[in-house]
Design a protein around this motif. Structure first.
Motif, PDB file in Angstrom:
ATOM      1  N   GLY A  22     -40.592 -36.377   2.833  1.00  9.06           N
ATOM      2  CA  GLY A  22     -39.785 -37.594   2.765  1.00  9.06           C
ATOM      3  C   GLY A  22     -40.436 -38.753   2.047  1.00  9.06           C
ATOM      4  O   GLY A  22     -39.905 -39.873   2.077  1.00  9.06           O
ATOM      5  N   GLU A  29     -32.955 -37.538   1.169  1.00 13.67           N
ATOM      6  CA  GLU A  29     -31.802 -36.950   1.847  1.00 13.67           C
ATOM      7  C   GLU A  29     -31.690 -35.447   1.577  1.00 13.67           C
ATOM      8  O   GLU A  29     -31.264 -34.687   2.451  1.00 13.67           O
ATOM      9  N   SER A  32     -33.844 -34.032   4.109  1.00 16.66           N
ATOM     10  CA  SER A  32     -33.643 -34.498   5.479  1.00 16.66           C
ATOM     11  C   SER A  32     -33.514 -33.284   6.411  1.00 16.66           C
ATOM     12  O   SER A  32     -32.875 -32.288   6.076  1.00 16.66           O
ATOM     13  N   ASN A 201     -27.554 -31.250   6.074  1.00 12.94           N
ATOM     14  CA  ASN A 201     -27.616 -32.663   5.684  1.00 12.94           C
ATOM     15  C   ASN A 201     -26.561 -32.878   4.598  1.00 12.94           C
ATOM     16  O   ASN A 201     -25.691 -32.021   4.416  1.00 12.94           O
TER      17      ASN A 201
END
Length: 212
Positions: A22, A29, A32, A201
């Protein structure tokens, strides 16, 4: 067959683990729930497992920790070096791709994360046909990757990335071979699989296909 992206992987090997953790805002994202995605793939696999696109060995490590026998396949020399160091020679990381790989006598599961989009749709069809012949009844394909409900959803994701100033992400989404769930569903059913898709996600779904 995905090997056209090796140069990218050679460079990305230096920062891949930071990206999936991250630290890269542009791809945050995309990765994620990364740990949960890997754990979910492992929980669905069983027996002798072939993993494609090992990268730095994050999924491989979990598969081995779960007691599975793993044939680990990775085309990038730099990624293979990283994975070998991380795994401390617990299994060999072999040079190969979605088409060219060692074929053990018994294969129970075929897994991959963040890699199947390196094949175009014709190549995806060729690969699934190979796996259909390799797996017996009850064998599984478990792939986690970016995919879309429709082509329109894919196009909107590119526009959203551009609007956010994520130009590298937009370029990836535009130039790599992200496909749709209906295409994959039809392809797998044609090759004798039942299949389900679980959203992880905004980008990634887990595709779990079981041979009839």
């Amino acid at each position: 067959m995905g090997r056209e992206f090796i140069e990218l992987f050679e460079e990305w090997s230096k920062s891949y683990d930071d990206t999936v953790d991250g630290h890269n805002l542009e791809y945050r994202e995309v990765f994620s729930n990364y740990e949960r995605i890997l754990d979910s793939v492992v929980s669905r696999a069983h027996g002798h497992t072939i993993e494609f696109g090992v990268g730095t060995g994050n999924l491989t490590e979990r598969l081995l920790n779960a007691g599975l026998t793993v044939t680990a396949v990775e085309p990038s020399p730099a990624m293979r070096e990283k994975a070998t160091f991380k795994l401390q020679n617990r299994t060999a990381i072999v040079d190969g791709d979605f088409f060219e790989f060692p074929k053990p006598e018994q294969v129970n599961s075929i897994v991959s994360t963040y890699a199947f989009h390196h094949l175009n749709d014709d190549e995806k069809a060729k690969a699934i046909a190979i796996y259909s012949q390799l797996l017996k009844s009850g064998g599984k394909i478990v792939f986690a990757d970016t995919m879309y409900l429709t082509k329109e959803h894919h196009e909107q994701a590119i526009l959203d990335a551009k609007a956010s100033g994520f130009h590298s992400l937009a370029n990836d989404l535009s130039t790599e071979f992200y496909t749709t769930i209906p295409f994959l569903e039809d392809l797998l059913k044609e090759n004798g699989f039942t299949v389900s898709f679980d959203k992880c996600n905004s980008f990634v779904w887990i595709m779990e296909a079981e041979k009839l």
